[in-house]
Write an enzyme that holds these catalytic residues in place. Structure first.
Site, short mmCIF file in Angstrom:
data_model
loop_
_atom_site.label_atom_id
_atom_site.label_comp_id
_atom_site.label_asym_id
_atom_site.label_seq_id
_atom_site.Cartn_x
_atom_site.Cartn_y
_atom_site.Cartn_z
N ASP A 61 0.74 -16.34 43.42
CA ASP A 61 0.31 -15.32 42.48
C ASP A 61 0.80 -15.77 41.11
O ASP A 61 1.66 -16.66 41.01
CB ASP A 61 0.92 -13.97 42.89
CG ASP A 61 0.63 -12.86 41.90
OD1 ASP A 61 -0.52 -12.78 41.43
OD2 ASP A 61 1.55 -12.08 41.59
N ASP B 92 1.33 -13.39 37.81
CA ASP B 92 2.20 -12.46 37.09
C ASP B 92 3.38 -12.02 37.93
O ASP B 92 3.23 -11.55 39.06
CB ASP B 92 1.38 -11.24 36.66
CG ASP B 92 0.24 -11.61 35.73
OD1 ASP B 92 0.51 -12.23 34.69
OD2 ASP B 92 -0.93 -11.32 36.08
#
Length: 464
Positions: free
Chosen positions: A16, A18
């Site tokens: 991922d 963020d």
């Protein structure tokens, strides 16, 4: 299943973006997100300007892992559904068992949250419930509580209608075109001063990513952020050549739907100048940068890229709802939970982080730290620890330490948990990490060590 986990055994390594590969200056980012929502409510919906003013102490309310019941308030749950704390205003202490009894059903000796099942339904948005499990969400929980404060102060009845205004505030700041149009408050602020909000990846992390690719691993980046924002973030934290680090980049992935919408899979789309092609792709046939999509089509591409019928995939993420649970349950992937709360409970930052901090000019240290404001990853006076809490449901004079529902979810759906990718970037790829297991104490699976609250509770907490 082996009791150890090693990156060297994985064919595909996914991330991922963020709060996973990209760490944020949490205090400044939280303040920006709160302001972006509050300004919309005040300027477009006529809410009281008092929402724009916050004291440092008010930030203690920001706490990851809460379930918001729009009718009754914010809930902190134990693993069995016991309501550990219920708070709907920013200045109230945790709710007494008498109040809980008026709202929730008594099951045996415990006051239990029985309005919805504590199963996969909690991970998805429901009409009257919302699970706050990432740092982009937390300021919204605080703002909702501030709205309730003002409604209570005015003497009006508290209803859940304000939630539709919150949704409008989120859409105003984060919709697909907001970055390009410089709309809202959030994107213009980050574009104007990315260093105020984003932390560059260390040289060790960049070298770690390259070493995995050089070792023949397929590297993925899967984020729900749109391509334009992803490009800004990656340029800043990884450098202009960041695309060379990843075989496949997927933006606007709309997780958890990327993993869970079966058989109604959302098709992949190609991008031209950050605009999605209107025609969806029937399948993925080559590496590249794509938008939206679904894991079954990605899985077919990965089989071709690795030459294996069942490639072993590991995915790093910070959200139980969007990353860890769906990747584990639907994708059958190994999962590594990024958990900054570990640093908030005594787990030291990596040597790499310390060296980077020491190298930073003294005049810049603490430049973006808001004095007196609680870091959202730290324990809260109102909410307690993310991992363990006191249950007073047994009666006025009895209490017991209970593992939280979030802590139990980490044990159940994660392979392991780390405070940041920096924590493991200097380790060899064949390093063997003890994994979470129902046959082991709950403290096993955290690297480099468990959080303080779990260690204090017991080094051998029985599983129920």
């Amino acid at each position: 299943m082996s009791e150890y986990f090693s990156l060297s055994e994985c064919d595909v390594i996914g991330f991922d973006l963020d709060h996973t590969l990209c760490r944020y200056h949490l205090k400044e980012t939280s303040r920006l997100i709160y302001d972006s929502f509050a300004r919309f409510l005040v300027e477009h919906k006529g809410y009281d300007k008092e929402l724009l003013t916050l004291s440092p102490a008010t930030w203690d309310f920001c706490f990851k892992g809460l379930v918001m019941d729009l009718e009754d308030g914010n809930l902190k749950l134990a693993e069995d559904g016991t309501v550990l704390r219920l708070i709907n205003r920013t200045h109230t202490s945790h709710t007494s068992s008498i109040h809980v009894k008026t709202v929730y059903v008594c099951v045996g000796d415990y006051f239990q949250w029985c309005k919805i099942k504590l199963t996969i339904t909690i991970f998805f948005s429901l009409a009257k419930y919302y699970f706050y499990d990432n740092y982009f969400d937390l300021p919204g929980a605080l703002l909702c509580a501030r709205v309730v404060d003002l409604i209570h102060k005015s003497g009006n009845e508290i209803v859940s209608d304000f939630w539709k205004d919150m949704i409008a505030a989120i859409d105003h700041n984060y919709n697909t075109s907001a970055f390009k149009e410089n709309a809202g408050t959030y994107f213009p602020s980050v574009k104007n001063d990315p260093g105020k909000y984003l932390q560059p990846c260390s040289d060790s992390v960049k070298a770690w990513l390259r070493s995995m690719k050089n070792a023949g691993k397929v590297l993925l980046l899967i984020t729900s952020s749109h391509s334009d924002y992803c490009r800004l973030v990656c340029d800043y934290i990884l450098g202009k050549d960041f695309e060379e680090l990843f075989d496949v980049i997927i933006t606007n992935a709309l997780k958890p739907g990327f993993f869970s919408l079966i058989p109604q899979q959302r098709p992949f789309r190609t991008l031209v100048d950050d605009e999605e092609d209107s025609e969806g792709l029937p399948a993925l046939d080559k590496p590249g940068w794509y938008s939206q999509g679904n894991w079954p089509h990605l899985h077919e591409l990965l089989k071709t890229m690795t030459g294996k019928s069942e490639p072993k995939v590991v995915y790093f993420g910070d959200s139980m709802r969007s990353d860890i649970f769906p990747a584990s349950c639907y994708g059958k992937w190994e999962t590594v939970m990024i958990l900054e709360e570990m640093e908030g409970e005594g787990v030291q930052k990596s040597d790499t982080n310390c060296k980077d901090a020491e190298a930073e000019p003294l005049e810049k240290k603490g430049k973006y730290e808001s004095p007196g404001m609680k870091k959202p990853s730290c324990a809260s006076e109102q909410w307690g620890s993310y991992f363990v809490d006191v249950d007073t449901g047994l009666g006025e004079d009895e209490e017991s330490q209970k593992v939280t529902w979030c802590c139990n979810s980490i044990n159940t759906y994660s392979t392991m948990a780390i405070p940041s990718v920096e924590a493991i970037a200097d380790l060899p790829l064949d390093y063997k990490f003890p994994r979470f297991s129902p046959d082991k104490p709950r403290t096993v699976g955290y690297y480099p060590r468990p959080p303080d609250s779990l260690l204090k509770k017991s080094e051998n907490i029985p599983r129920e």
